[in-house]
Write a protein that holds these residues in place. Sequence first.
Motif, PDB file in Angstrom:
ATOM      1  N   VAL A   1       0.839  -1.204   0.000  1.00 37.76           N
ATOM      2  CA  VAL A   1       0.000   0.000   0.000  1.00 37.76           C
ATOM      3  C   VAL A   1       0.870   1.248   0.000  1.00 37.76           C
ATOM      4  O   VAL A   1       0.565   2.245  -0.670  1.00 37.76           O
ATOM      5  CB  VAL A   1      -0.970  -0.016   1.196  1.00 37.76           C
ATOM      6  CG1 VAL A   1      -1.749   1.292   1.282  1.00 37.76           C
ATOM      7  CG2 VAL A   1      -1.942  -1.181   1.077  1.00 37.76           C
ATOM      8  N   MET A   2       1.976   1.240   0.767  1.00 39.29           N
ATOM      9  CA  MET A   2       2.879   2.383   0.776  1.00 39.29           C
ATOM     10  C   MET A   2       3.474   2.612  -0.605  1.00 39.29           C
ATOM     11  O   MET A   2       3.582   3.747  -1.082  1.00 39.29           O
ATOM     12  CB  MET A   2       3.995   2.147   1.793  1.00 39.29           C
ATOM     13  CG  MET A   2       3.554   2.363   3.234  1.00 39.29           C
ATOM     14  SD  MET A   2       3.164   4.096   3.564  1.00 39.29           S
ATOM     15  CE  MET A   2       4.741   4.854   3.284  1.00 39.29           C
ATOM     16  N   PHE A   3       3.874   1.523  -1.252  1.00 40.31           N
ATOM     17  CA  PHE A   3       4.437   1.651  -2.604  1.00 40.31           C
ATOM     18  C   PHE A   3       3.414   2.257  -3.558  1.00 40.31           C
ATOM     19  O   PHE A   3       3.738   3.165  -4.341  1.00 40.31           O
ATOM     20  CB  PHE A   3       4.874   0.270  -3.103  1.00 40.31           C
ATOM     21  CG  PHE A   3       5.313   0.255  -4.542  1.00 40.31           C
ATOM     22  CD1 PHE A   3       6.538   0.773  -4.932  1.00 40.31           C
ATOM     23  CD2 PHE A   3       4.466  -0.259  -5.516  1.00 40.31           C
ATOM     24  CE1 PHE A   3       6.926   0.768  -6.255  1.00 40.31           C
ATOM     25  CE2 PHE A   3       4.843  -0.267  -6.847  1.00 40.31           C
ATOM     26  CZ  PHE A   3       6.074   0.244  -7.222  1.00 40.31           C
TER      27      PHE A   3
ATOM     28  N   ALA B   1      -2.252   5.905   4.108  1.00 46.51           N
ATOM     29  CA  ALA B   1      -2.045   4.569   3.543  1.00 46.51           C
ATOM     30  C   ALA B   1      -1.627   3.574   4.618  1.00 46.51           C
ATOM     31  O   ALA B   1      -2.087   2.425   4.633  1.00 46.51           O
ATOM     32  CB  ALA B   1      -0.990   4.633   2.444  1.00 46.51           C
ATOM     33  N   VAL B   2      -0.744   4.005   5.546  1.00 46.05           N
ATOM     34  CA  VAL B   2      -0.317   3.115   6.628  1.00 46.05           C
ATOM     35  C   VAL B   2      -1.506   2.727   7.501  1.00 46.05           C
ATOM     36  O   VAL B   2      -1.715   1.551   7.839  1.00 46.05           O
ATOM     37  CB  VAL B   2       0.789   3.784   7.458  1.00 46.05           C
ATOM     38  CG1 VAL B   2       1.079   2.966   8.711  1.00 46.05           C
ATOM     39  CG2 VAL B   2       2.058   3.928   6.634  1.00 46.05           C
ATOM     40  N   GLY B   3      -2.329   3.724   7.872  1.00 46.36           N
ATOM     41  CA  GLY B   3      -3.504   3.417   8.697  1.00 46.36           C
ATOM     42  C   GLY B   3      -4.479   2.502   7.992  1.00 46.36           C
ATOM     43  O   GLY B   3      -4.991   1.537   8.572  1.00 46.36           O
ATOM     44  N   ALA B   4      -4.739   2.795   6.712  1.00 52.38           N
ATOM     45  CA  ALA B   4      -5.683   1.971   5.966  1.00 52.38           C
ATOM     46  C   ALA B   4      -5.166   0.552   5.789  1.00 52.38           C
ATOM     47  O   ALA B   4      -5.919  -0.423   5.913  1.00 52.38           O
ATOM     48  CB  ALA B   4      -5.962   2.605   4.609  1.00 52.38           C
ATOM     49  N   SER B   5      -3.858   0.409   5.519  1.00 47.07           N
ATOM     50  CA  SER B   5      -3.298  -0.929   5.334  1.00 47.07           C
ATOM     51  C   SER B   5      -3.313  -1.722   6.634  1.00 47.07           C
ATOM     52  O   SER B   5      -3.527  -2.941   6.626  1.00 47.07           O
ATOM     53  CB  SER B   5      -1.873  -0.835   4.786  1.00 47.07           C
ATOM     54  OG  SER B   5      -1.042  -0.089   5.681  1.00 47.07           O
TER      55      SER B   5
END
Length: 545
Positions: A11-13, A260-264
């Motif tokens: 997700v970060m990528f 993105a970190v939170g969602a992942s």
Amino acid sequence: MSFRLRVIALVMFIAVTATAATAWLTLRQASREFDRTVSASAEQQALITGELADHARTHGGWDGIADRVRELSLQTGQRIQVTTDSGAVVADSDVLAGGVARDVTGPPLLVDPRPTWQPLPKNGVPAGAKTVVLAAFEYRVGLRLAACLSEAGIGVRLTGSRMGIPVPQPAEYSPQAKACDVRSREQVPTDIDRAFEAELLACQHRAEQMVPCLQDAFSRAVGAYAPAQMRVYLGAAEQPAPRLPVDSIVLTAAVVALAAVGASWLLSRRVLRPIGALTAASARVGEGKLTERVPVRGHDELAGLARSFNRMADSLQHSEELQRRMISDVAHELRTPLANLRGYLEALKDGVLPPTPELFDSLHDEAVLQQRIVDDLQDLALAEAGVLTYQKTRLDLGELVATCRTAHAALASAAGVALTAEGDGPRWVHADPDRLRQVIGNLIRNALAATASGGTITLGVSSDGDRHLVRVTDTGSGIAEQDLPHLFDRLWRADRARGRGERYTTGSGLGLSIARQIIADHGGTVDVVSVLGVGTTFTIGLPAG
């Protein structure tokens, strides 16, 4: 690396890549918008130079070019400046718009109103010196005509000429237009320049290079009469370069990365929890606990996976139960007759029973029955495994049914049952005739077992759309409604429903299971309809072929 870390990394990528792509697209779009005002695209350059050249051709010169420059500037959004070869400004869209002329940018574009002569060897006059002479004459007349029509306020259009060049024509004919045409032709001399004539004659001897040579000669010949070439500058030089808002993009990227970190993290928890339950349940199923199931929540893909797992577990449990039941049924089917055979053989061995022919016939019949059960079990196993061999060919169902009736006529006559066949016309299918006779013969034997003396069995052949049907109808005792769902189960026999007791129980209980599998392997179906006390109809449906 754990699944959760892989999800976060992925997700970060995606987030970083999307942010970088967005920033790049933003800069590209901003640069493109700026470039649109500074330098024209290739399409715009072609449009502007083409329109300016057509103006000179339809006006016989550059008179009125300022109005055309103003229109083109509004149409394309470009700054346009037209100058002579010496640099004198003829028209500038900045000045025409009431502003101050900005500095020009880039190399100028050359606008040459002279047409290029093109030969028309197929539908027009063949290429040659005479054609070029006539084309030069037509061009000079066209210039005079265009100037005359423009001065008179008559519209001008360019049309193709038999001489290979576009020539001006009045948009609509009138006496005044006709007068301009006559006057133009009177003003153009018909004599040929000697140097031009010599050049054309030299071109005639150049074979493959003749057409380019004639084109060059034509261009030089009309150059003295054509409107002067002009230079066109597009765009302006002092427009400031666009700047990308780097700070805003970096801040946006940071916010997107945190989101993105939170969602992942939330996504990984949502995915891993049911996957963990599935992993534990599958491990218990692998240990033999076939009653294990997982809870199903929602209607998303994970819920679908859980439902699929539960269906798989149900199927495994059902298969296990069928296997155990089949082993039990086979043992039950073989235990009693084998015990009887053993008892009779021991009695014969000990001399308790005399070895009569009747006893040996009875023992042989019992052994044949057990062999039939074993053979039927083997056929059923091969059919269900998909390895039962078939020799398929194109055959007529009516002929096959007639053959089956003949083969079982003696058995039906001995039982006092009338066996008849019905059907008209050929019914072609692609099937294995031996396997179909096996299926139909099994249904006939079952019908004989259920039909009392004086009854009838009818074999019928018909069609239903793209399928051909074979019906085996008896007037026997029928089958109870609660027994119909089990009719095709292995080793199941409806003794009470069929009413012929001793005769029917001599079967293996596998015939209908084998029949259904054989028909299924042919892409067909087997259906049954029965009414107690009235009779039973088995219907075989096969694709027409």
